[in-house]
Design a protein around this motif. Sequence first.
Motif, mmCIF file in Angstrom:
data_model
loop_
_atom_site.group_PDB
_atom_site.id
_atom_site.type_symbol
_atom_site.label_atom_id
_atom_site.label_comp_id
_atom_site.label_asym_id
_atom_site.label_seq_id
_atom_site.Cartn_x
_atom_site.Cartn_y
_atom_site.Cartn_z
ATOM 1 N N GLU A 146 36.512 43.273 38.380
ATOM 2 C CA GLU A 146 37.765 43.505 38.742
ATOM 3 C C GLU A 146 38.643 42.208 40.183
ATOM 4 O O GLU A 146 37.848 41.942 41.506
ATOM 5 C CB GLU A 146 38.518 45.181 39.393
ATOM 6 N N PRO A 148 45.133 42.673 41.602
ATOM 7 C CA PRO A 148 45.941 42.847 40.687
ATOM 8 C C PRO A 148 47.363 42.090 40.888
ATOM 9 O O PRO A 148 47.716 42.265 42.122
ATOM 10 C CB PRO A 148 46.075 44.693 41.261
ATOM 11 N N ILE A 205 45.501 43.784 35.982
ATOM 12 C CA ILE A 205 44.518 43.256 36.019
ATOM 13 C C ILE A 205 43.820 42.538 36.017
ATOM 14 O O ILE A 205 43.878 42.411 34.631
ATOM 15 C CB ILE A 205 43.784 44.592 36.239
ATOM 16 N N LEU A 260 39.815 40.848 34.948
ATOM 17 C CA LEU A 260 38.821 40.601 34.889
ATOM 18 C C LEU A 260 38.831 39.455 34.692
ATOM 19 O O LEU A 260 38.447 38.475 33.745
ATOM 20 C CB LEU A 260 38.398 41.359 34.148
#
Length: 387
Positions: free
Chosen positions: A213, A216, A231, A233
Amino acid sequence: MIMKKVLNGLRSFYQLGLKQHGLALAICTGIGVTCLGSTTVEAATRNINPPALKAGAPNVYIVKKGDTLWDISGKFLKKPWRWPEIWASNKHVKNPHWIYPGDRLLLCTLDGRPLVGRDQGDGCEGIIRRYTGRTTLQPQVRIEQLNNIIPVIPLDHIQQWLERATIVSAENIKAAPYILGTTDQRVLAAKGQQVYVRGQGLQNAQRYAVYREGEPYTTLDEHGKKRIIGIELLQVASGIATQSENDITTMELTQSFNSEVRRGDLVLPEEQAMLPTLFYPTEAHQVMEGGKIIRVMGSISTAGKHSVVTLNRGTTQGTQVGQVFDIYQQGEVVKDPKTQENIKLPNQNIGSLMIFKTFDELSYAYILESSLPVKVGAEIKPPREED
């Protein structure tokens, strides 16, 4: 069921296609309709005036290895994104839209408009005859390797973000499987090692991607409260599930990408990204106004030509892969020397970008041209019609 739910949630963020190292120019007609993979879109037909040729545009150009479609377009046109309007697609040849190194391109004229086509030994006369359909030639087959096709933009400039990055909603990854630990009790793992994954839905012998991750993306809602709109990735590895017991799956890591696998990293189905096949101008009504660059990938705040950036516009706001936008830098606020007022100067057009990957509310874009450093907050607008 949980894994199926996660996969269904991710499908809206991916465009499936072949992961090849050549980007084919897919022009179905010179001006009418163009194809992006299996999607049909309207080409640029809004311009009444012919595209303006660039000063010193060559009458003949031999395509070289390392060329891109954008570079070739820029040799002929002041506005490279108008290329589909002048490309002479030959309907009598298999894959007439593809361009390869060694091809001889001719600049011709048809009814007062510029026309560029591939010379087949009969010059502009033959190009025009095939383009207008005034020919009885039989279909021809040309055998070439796909990785020789001239790309729209350099793949190596966007590959990391095209193939190993995605943006998902927080809701869609709540139930995603995650790395629980390693078989040798190490904190970090890499290619060749085995890891344990906790979560439902993984199937033996299937490939999966390991994601970490990132920061965000947020925006303010109508009440002024911060809302997460996605978010990011970043893929750090991929592997194959080898065996499962209850909700624990053993996975062998087969590839690592610039980072080692850690506990807590997410495990999701490995997807194949579709490479952009065409660039085209954006109509003003197609995308919701207010688009801005909100992040520079791999940098803190400044981008330039060949940089990758994130836009606060996605498919929900009308974006599509291949759309070209002008970039406008925010005008400075200066003090009027006579009235002492603070005056904001007009925004300045400093370049252009092309969207190459879309998500629900965000998109990745590639900066094609830039006369000044591009800062976070720069606006994007449809290209101006004037040449």
